[in-house]
Motif scaffolding. Structure first.
Motif, mmCIF file in Angstrom:
data_model
loop_
_atom_site.group_PDB
_atom_site.id
_atom_site.type_symbol
_atom_site.label_atom_id
_atom_site.label_comp_id
_atom_site.label_asym_id
_atom_site.label_seq_id
_atom_site.Cartn_x
_atom_site.Cartn_y
_atom_site.Cartn_z
ATOM 1 N N THR A 1 -8.612 -7.600 2.855
ATOM 2 C CA THR A 1 -7.464 -6.700 2.657
ATOM 3 C C THR A 1 -6.702 -6.501 3.977
ATOM 4 O OG1 THR A 1 -8.743 -5.493 0.990
ATOM 5 C CG2 THR A 1 -6.745 -4.426 1.811
ATOM 6 N N CYS B 1 0.447 -5.609 -6.801
ATOM 7 C CA CYS B 1 0.099 -6.760 -5.946
ATOM 8 C C CYS B 1 -1.170 -6.436 -5.187
ATOM 9 C CB CYS B 1 1.248 -7.023 -4.960
ATOM 10 S SG CYS B 1 0.835 -8.162 -3.615
ATOM 11 N N THR C 1 -5.097 11.349 4.981
ATOM 12 C CA THR C 1 -4.893 10.588 3.744
ATOM 13 C C THR C 1 -6.243 10.411 3.040
ATOM 14 O OG1 THR C 1 -5.387 8.375 4.550
ATOM 15 C CG2 THR C 1 -3.144 9.186 4.957
ATOM 16 N N PRO D 1 -1.852 4.402 14.541
ATOM 17 C CA PRO D 1 -2.029 5.839 14.338
ATOM 18 C C PRO D 1 -3.475 6.245 14.606
ATOM 19 C CG PRO D 1 -1.275 4.722 12.310
ATOM 20 C CD PRO D 1 -1.782 3.684 13.261
ATOM 21 N N THR E 1 -5.125 10.412 10.468
ATOM 22 C CA THR E 1 -3.994 10.859 9.646
ATOM 23 C C THR E 1 -4.557 11.322 8.305
ATOM 24 O OG1 THR E 1 -2.650 9.170 10.730
ATOM 25 C CG2 THR E 1 -1.736 10.136 8.735
ATOM 26 N N GLY F 1 0.831 -1.213 0.000
ATOM 27 C CA GLY F 1 0.000 0.000 0.000
ATOM 28 C C GLY F 1 0.856 1.250 0.000
ATOM 29 N N ALA F 2 1.881 1.262 -0.859
ATOM 30 C CA ALA F 2 2.868 2.360 -0.806
ATOM 31 C C ALA F 2 2.610 3.447 -1.846
ATOM 32 C CB ALA F 2 4.273 1.782 -0.972
ATOM 33 N N TRP G 1 -9.989 8.704 4.191
ATOM 34 C CA TRP G 1 -11.149 9.380 4.792
ATOM 35 C C TRP G 1 -12.263 9.595 3.772
ATOM 36 C CZ3 TRP G 1 -11.851 10.220 9.950
ATOM 37 C CH2 TRP G 1 -10.764 9.918 10.744
ATOM 38 N N ARG H 1 -4.949 -9.333 -1.258
ATOM 39 C CA ARG H 1 -5.995 -10.344 -1.041
ATOM 40 C C ARG H 1 -5.693 -11.612 -1.829
ATOM 41 N NH1 ARG H 1 -10.899 -6.667 -2.920
ATOM 42 N NH2 ARG H 1 -9.287 -6.250 -4.475
ATOM 43 N N TYR I 1 -14.369 -2.515 9.384
ATOM 44 C CA TYR I 1 -13.036 -1.926 9.620
ATOM 45 C C TYR I 1 -12.579 -2.248 11.047
ATOM 46 C CZ TYR I 1 -9.240 1.542 9.344
ATOM 47 O OH TYR I 1 -8.011 2.165 9.337
ATOM 48 N N ASN J 1 0.471 -2.031 10.311
ATOM 49 C CA ASN J 1 -0.250 -0.770 10.479
ATOM 50 C C ASN J 1 -1.697 -1.087 10.844
ATOM 51 O OD1 ASN J 1 -1.073 1.820 10.572
ATOM 52 N ND2 ASN J 1 -0.569 2.333 8.452
HETATM 53 N N1 LIG Z 1 -5.425 7.608 7.547
HETATM 54 C C1 LIG Z 1 -5.712 7.298 8.802
HETATM 55 O O1 LIG Z 1 -6.322 8.091 9.553
HETATM 56 C C2 LIG Z 1 -5.268 5.977 9.355
HETATM 57 C C3 LIG Z 1 -5.219 5.826 10.748
HETATM 58 C C4 LIG Z 1 -4.831 4.604 11.276
HETATM 59 C C5 LIG Z 1 -4.463 3.562 10.434
HETATM 60 N N2 LIG Z 1 -4.530 3.730 9.089
HETATM 61 C C6 LIG Z 1 -4.136 2.587 8.258
HETATM 62 O O2 LIG Z 1 -3.057 2.992 7.435
HETATM 63 C C7 LIG Z 1 -2.987 2.123 6.287
HETATM 64 C C8 LIG Z 1 -2.770 2.988 5.054
HETATM 65 O O3 LIG Z 1 -3.912 3.802 4.891
HETATM 66 P P1 LIG Z 1 -3.864 5.311 4.373
HETATM 67 O O4 LIG Z 1 -4.628 6.103 5.340
HETATM 68 O O5 LIG Z 1 -2.494 5.704 4.008
HETATM 69 O O6 LIG Z 1 -4.817 5.136 3.090
HETATM 70 P P2 LIG Z 1 -4.660 5.441 1.536
HETATM 71 O O7 LIG Z 1 -4.015 6.769 1.317
HETATM 72 O O8 LIG Z 1 -6.019 5.192 0.965
HETATM 73 O O9 LIG Z 1 -3.641 4.306 1.036
HETATM 74 C C9 LIG Z 1 -4.006 2.955 0.997
HETATM 75 C C10 LIG Z 1 -2.940 2.205 0.220
HETATM 76 O O10 LIG Z 1 -3.265 0.809 0.245
HETATM 77 C C11 LIG Z 1 -3.278 0.305 -1.094
HETATM 78 N N3 LIG Z 1 -4.215 -0.822 -1.140
HETATM 79 C C12 LIG Z 1 -5.542 -0.829 -0.871
HETATM 80 N N4 LIG Z 1 -6.048 -2.065 -1.050
HETATM 81 C C13 LIG Z 1 -5.013 -2.857 -1.418
HETATM 82 C C14 LIG Z 1 -4.890 -4.228 -1.763
HETATM 83 N N5 LIG Z 1 -5.956 -5.054 -1.749
HETATM 84 N N6 LIG Z 1 -3.665 -4.697 -2.103
HETATM 85 C C15 LIG Z 1 -2.587 -3.887 -2.119
HETATM 86 N N7 LIG Z 1 -2.634 -2.577 -1.813
HETATM 87 C C16 LIG Z 1 -3.847 -2.073 -1.475
HETATM 88 C C17 LIG Z 1 -3.665 1.510 -1.961
HETATM 89 O O11 LIG Z 1 -3.219 1.419 -3.308
HETATM 90 P P3 LIG Z 1 -4.121 0.732 -4.471
HETATM 91 O O12 LIG Z 1 -5.478 1.350 -4.375
HETATM 92 O O13 LIG Z 1 -3.391 1.003 -5.756
HETATM 93 O O14 LIG Z 1 -4.105 -0.719 -4.157
HETATM 94 C C18 LIG Z 1 -2.861 2.607 -1.246
HETATM 95 O O15 LIG Z 1 -1.515 2.583 -1.663
HETATM 96 C C19 LIG Z 1 -4.297 1.328 6.292
HETATM 97 O O16 LIG Z 1 -4.052 0.029 6.787
HETATM 98 C C20 LIG Z 1 -5.179 2.114 7.268
HETATM 99 O O17 LIG Z 1 -6.146 1.285 7.872
HETATM 100 C C21 LIG Z 1 -4.908 4.913 8.527
#
Ligand SMILES: NC(=O)c1ccc[n+]([C@@H]2O[C@H](COP(=O)([O-])OP(=O)(O)OC[C@H]3O[C@@H](n4cnc5c(N)ncnc54)[C@H](OP(=O)(O)O)[C@@H]3O)[C@@H](O)[C@H]2O)c1
Length: 241
Positions: free
Chosen positions: A117, A65, A192, A187, A190, A16-17, A195, A68, A157, A142
């Motif tokens: 996921t 990748c 991103t 965290p 955050t 998820g980078a 939301w 799932r 979730y 994470n």
């Molecule tokens: N933002 C917050 O407030 C927060 C707080 C606590 C924890 N988190 C956790 O932080 C992690 C990252 O989230 P984020 O907030 O940075 O969200 P984001 O900006 O939406 O990024 C999510 C990333 O995961 C990838 N992804 C989603 N489904 C996937 C799959 N099936 N296989 C591979 N990659 C996948 C997405 O790319 P593709 O769509 O190209 O696959 C994207 O790179 C998550 O686990 C989230 O639960 C977030």
């Protein structure tokens, strides 16, 4: 002064980078001189995102990748084996949320997507990574404050993150004897794109930046090798939820 462990030449996988916290982690670990193998479903946007980073100090591979899929995950770690023969840091970061819905209205498809996921993806990546890992390695899962606290309308979730916390705790016990550290990253809100899936108008200005979360992870990864922290819990001072 404690001695800071260098991450130069360490091999790291981040799932998820392409956005958000995962992209910030890629940037932070690249700055530390890690060699990166990064993954997300949309390979083209992943490659574009990672190319914007200053990666002069490290090698990187961007791999499409879907965490799932057991076959995609195997292909990801086969690439790590071919390119590097070992793995020092695994960051299970890929994650999705879902539109707010009370349990009576939550669709099975949404439930499955989130559990597959956030929970099964973490299991599949960990299982495929372990044969490449060794004493001194670190796994960062994470999670979220949703691993500790319930949020109405977020049953899938919450369940995925509570499950991933249980998985993380068992994994830490199992890997202690092998000298592999397991960190729960927890965290709070955050800023991103995640939301947009459940609260598009959330007050982003009060949230942590992804770079701050990444900095906290780097801080722990660079602690002396004989030190371990089991949990990194951080959130915005003013709170959001
Ligand atoms: N933002 C917050 O407030 C927060 C707080 C606590 C924890 N988190 C956790 O932080 C992690 C990252 O989230 P984020 O907030 O940075 O969200 P984001 O900006 O939406 O990024 C999510 C990333 O995961 C990838 N992804 C989603 N489904 C996937 C799959 N099936 N296989 C591979 N990659 C996948 C997405 O790319 P593709 O769509 O190209 O696959 C994207 O790179 C998550 O686990 C989230 O639960 C977030």
């Amino acid at each position: 002064m404690t001695e800071r462990q260098s991450l130069k030449g360490h091999v790291a996988v981040i799932t998820g980078a392409s956005h958000g916290i995962g992209l910030a982690l890629a940037e932070a670990l690249a700055r530390e001189g890690c060699d990166l193998v990064v993954a997300a479903r949309k390979a083209a946007s992943l490659t574009d995102a990672v190319r914007q980073l200053s990666l002069s100090k490290c090698q990187f591979n961007a791999i499409g990748c879907d965490v799932r899929s057991a076959a995609d995950v195997q292909n990801l770690f086969d690439t790590v084996r071919k390119r590097h023969s070992r793995l020092d840091i695994l960051i299970n970061n890929a994650g999705v949320a879902h539109a707010l819905a009370p349990v009576e209205e939550l669709q099975l498809d949404a439930w499955k997507e989130v559990i597959d996921t956030n929970l099964t993806g973490t299991f599949l990546c960990t299982q495929a990574a372990l044969p490449l890992m060794h004493a001194g390695g670190t796994i960062v899962n994470n999670l979220s404050v949703a691993a500790l606290q319930p949020f109405e309308g977020m049953a899938a979730y919450n369940a995925s993150k509570h499950g991933a916390m249980g998985f993380t705790n068992v994994l830490r016990q199992e890997l202690r004897k092998k000298g592999i550290r397991v960190l729960a990253l927890i965290p709070g809100a955050t800023d991103t794109a995640i939301w947009d899936q459940f609260w598009p108008d959330a007050p982003r200005e009060r949230m942590l930046s992804p770079a701050t979360v990444a900095e906290a992870v780097v801080h722990v990864l660079t602690l002396p090798a004989n030190a371990t922290i089991e949990e990194i819990r951080l959130g915005p001072t003013a709170g959001v939820l």
